[in-house]
Design a protein around this motif. Structure first.
Motif, mmCIF file in Angstrom:
data_model
loop_
_atom_site.group_PDB
_atom_site.id
_atom_site.type_symbol
_atom_site.label_atom_id
_atom_site.label_comp_id
_atom_site.label_asym_id
_atom_site.label_seq_id
_atom_site.Cartn_x
_atom_site.Cartn_y
_atom_site.Cartn_z
ATOM 1 N N ASP A 67 39.915 46.231 49.076
ATOM 2 C CA ASP A 67 40.042 47.022 47.859
ATOM 3 C C ASP A 67 40.801 48.311 48.174
ATOM 4 O O ASP A 67 40.280 49.213 48.815
ATOM 5 C CB ASP A 67 38.637 47.344 47.326
ATOM 6 C CG ASP A 67 38.676 47.974 45.955
ATOM 7 O OD1 ASP A 67 39.774 48.345 45.520
ATOM 8 O OD2 ASP A 67 37.611 48.086 45.333
ATOM 9 N N GLN A 417 36.781 40.050 46.699
ATOM 10 C CA GLN A 417 37.090 41.343 46.089
ATOM 11 C C GLN A 417 38.190 41.216 45.039
ATOM 12 O O GLN A 417 38.129 41.823 43.965
ATOM 13 C CB GLN A 417 37.503 42.357 47.163
ATOM 14 C CG GLN A 417 36.387 42.775 48.098
ATOM 15 C CD GLN A 417 36.093 41.757 49.180
ATOM 16 O OE1 GLN A 417 36.866 40.827 49.405
ATOM 17 N NE2 GLN A 417 34.975 41.932 49.877
ATOM 18 N N ASP A 418 39.199 40.412 45.350
ATOM 19 C CA ASP A 418 40.287 40.171 44.405
ATOM 20 C C ASP A 418 39.754 39.475 43.151
ATOM 21 O O ASP A 418 40.114 39.820 42.019
ATOM 22 C CB ASP A 418 41.351 39.310 45.097
ATOM 23 C CG ASP A 418 42.539 39.016 44.212
ATOM 24 O OD1 ASP A 418 42.916 39.893 43.413
ATOM 25 O OD2 ASP A 418 43.098 37.910 44.311
ATOM 26 N N ALA A 421 37.768 41.938 40.966
ATOM 27 C CA ALA A 421 38.650 42.830 40.219
ATOM 28 C C ALA A 421 39.279 42.104 39.038
ATOM 29 O O ALA A 421 39.381 42.654 37.932
ATOM 30 C CB ALA A 421 39.724 43.391 41.152
ATOM 31 N N GLU A 424 36.530 41.421 36.292
ATOM 32 C CA GLU A 424 36.125 42.626 35.580
ATOM 33 C C GLU A 424 37.237 43.151 34.682
ATOM 34 O O GLU A 424 36.985 43.623 33.572
ATOM 35 C CB GLU A 424 35.670 43.689 36.578
ATOM 36 C CG GLU A 424 34.364 43.319 37.281
ATOM 37 C CD GLU A 424 33.928 44.328 38.314
ATOM 38 O OE1 GLU A 424 34.758 45.199 38.686
ATOM 39 O OE2 GLU A 424 32.774 44.252 38.772
#
Length: 452
Positions: A67, A417-418, A421, A424
């Motif tokens: 991130d 993490q990708d 993101a 969201e």
């Protein structure tokens, strides 16, 4: 209003506040703290600073995603932490270390020590590191956050904007703040100045005891903004329990009963503090087996008042699986009670032993990176695996543990993490988020409808 995590965006010089010691150094009580400090806070600062450390986290695996909001130009993220055990146990925030695999702590004299990740908890944004080696460090003691009153002294120590050894003083401004950051929000609010880089640092009371872990601020300037006198800390009583679980098990062991609850409405006689209504019951859950139904009112948990859904969630999470508890409330006008045995959350599909596979959560989906052992079932282009899901979340009845996540709204995802993101970001703009999954040898599409 924007809630901002406190991770530093850049690195200035050497950050560190710990001092290697020959034995445990605990912050002793300050005499007559309630009647004022004859030397300001200087004596207290001198005692506490050695146990507050800087944290530097890096990602070493070549090509591994991370991130970027947490990284500075040199590719490392920085924050604060504090030592709770002279053998080198350090508490910090999860968002300081998330997405990284090499960790260092920096002491007050500039000494840098390697540390390993013991475990972390995204729900409360807490993480635990252990310093490599046998040296003994200065440490501080937990305090009782339940006794912290609005108006009591609050002392923050950390590394705002990378400026180590920084102390600020204020008071506890409010208690029980809900920032909508997680299911267990119960923050202490303080006007002691805390800024980006204070993440993971301690909030002390006037006796030098840790009563909170500094985690977030309200900042009109967004991620680049600074303190406006409204900061938030995870209460020490919650943090202490989470840390103890991580040290004992490597993760947090939470209870589960399978109930979704809402506040009583005004028409039901609710005032926001006098109970909850059961809005959903998971099939074959502890709540279902105890006979709870939709519409039941829950007012107490083992004799403690259930004021709102967050209170119920904290009671459940803090109770070990296998514990029998007594719930009391009403069904219509009839008083009811249930003897309920707390269970474990639905089992996760775990990666093979010995494979480090941290998870992240988004839209009720628990996501992990695909492991080598997954390749017998998943093709090489599937890099993210659903390891578990919220039984009440938008993936209910649509997604299964073990599904591979290929795309979110047509965009390929390359890491947990990708994926988080992307999920969201899409949820903020759309009523339904379309995901492409890999299951049983074929690609399938599902639409997730975020809860507003």
């Amino acid at each position: 209003m924007r809630i901002t995590h406190l991770i530093a965006g850049f690195w200035i010089g050497v950050i560190g506040f710990g001092l290697v010691a020959t034995g445990p150094i605990m912050a002793p009580p300050v005499a007559n703290a309630g009647s004022g400090f004859s030397n300001g806070f200087a004596d207290l600062s001198a005692r506490l600073q050695p146990a507050v450390v800087g944290i530097r986290a890096k990602r070493l695996i070549p090509g591994a995603p991370r991130d970027q909001i947490h990284a500075n130009a040199a590719g490392s993220s920085t924050g604060s932490g504090f030592v709770i055990d002279p053998r080198g146990v350090v508490v910090t925030n999860n968002h300081v270390i998330e997405g990284n695999d090499q960790f260092e702590i920096i002491l007050v004299d500039g000494t840098t020590l390697a540390a390993n990740l013991v475990g972390r908890d995204s729900e409360t944004d807490l993480a635990v590191l252990r310093v490599v080696g046998t040296q003994r460090l200065a440490s501080v003691a937990w305090g009782n956050s339940d006794t912290a009153r609005v108006g009591d002294w609050a002392i923050a120590i950390g590394s705002p904007f990378g400026l180590g050894n920084s102390l600020s003083v204020g008071v506890i401004s409010a208690r029980n703040r809900d920032l909508q950051a997680g299911r267990y929000d119960d923050f202490l609010q303080t006007d002691a100045a805390i800024n980006r880089g204070n993440s993971g640092g301690p909030l002390f009371n006037a006796r030098g005891e840790v009563i909170g872990v500094n985690t977030a601020i309200v900042s009109p300037g967004g991620t680049q903004g600074g303190s406006v006198g409204v900061g938030f800390a995870v209460p020490s009583n919650l943090a202490r329990q989470v840390v103890a679980d991580i040290l004992a098990n490597g993760s947090v062991q939470r209870g589960w009963i399978g109930v979704r609850a809402r506040l009583l409405s005004a028409a039901e006689g609710g005032n926001g503090q006098n109970g909850v209504v059961v809005a959903d019951v998971a099939p074959n859950s502890p709540a279902a087996r105890a006979g709870l139904r939709l519409g039941d009112r829950i007012q107490s948990w083992n004799g403690q008042p259930v004021t709102d859904p967050r209170a119920l969630a904290r009671f459940v999470a803090g109770t070990k699986a296998g514990t029998r508890v007594r719930l009391q409330g009403f069904r219509g006008r009839q008083a009811i009670f249930a003897n309920l045995v707390v269970g474990q959350p639905p089992a996760e599909a775990r990666p093979p032993r010995g494979v480090a596979s941290p998870t992240v959560t988004a839209l009720g989906l628990v996501l992990r990176a695909a492991a080598p052992a997954d390749r017998s079932k998943l093709p090489a282009n599937v890099r993210v695996v659903i390891s578990a899901l919220d039984p009440f979340g938008p993936g209910k009845d649509q997604i299964r543990p073990g599904d591979g996540l290929i795309e979110v709204q047509g965009r390929a995802v390359t890491s947990p993490q990708d994926a988080r993101a992307a999920l969201e970001a899409a949820a903020r703009k759309r009523d339904a988020v379309v995901v492409r999954l890999y299951r049983d040898g074929q690609s399938i599409y599902r639409a997730l409808r975020p809860t507003r």
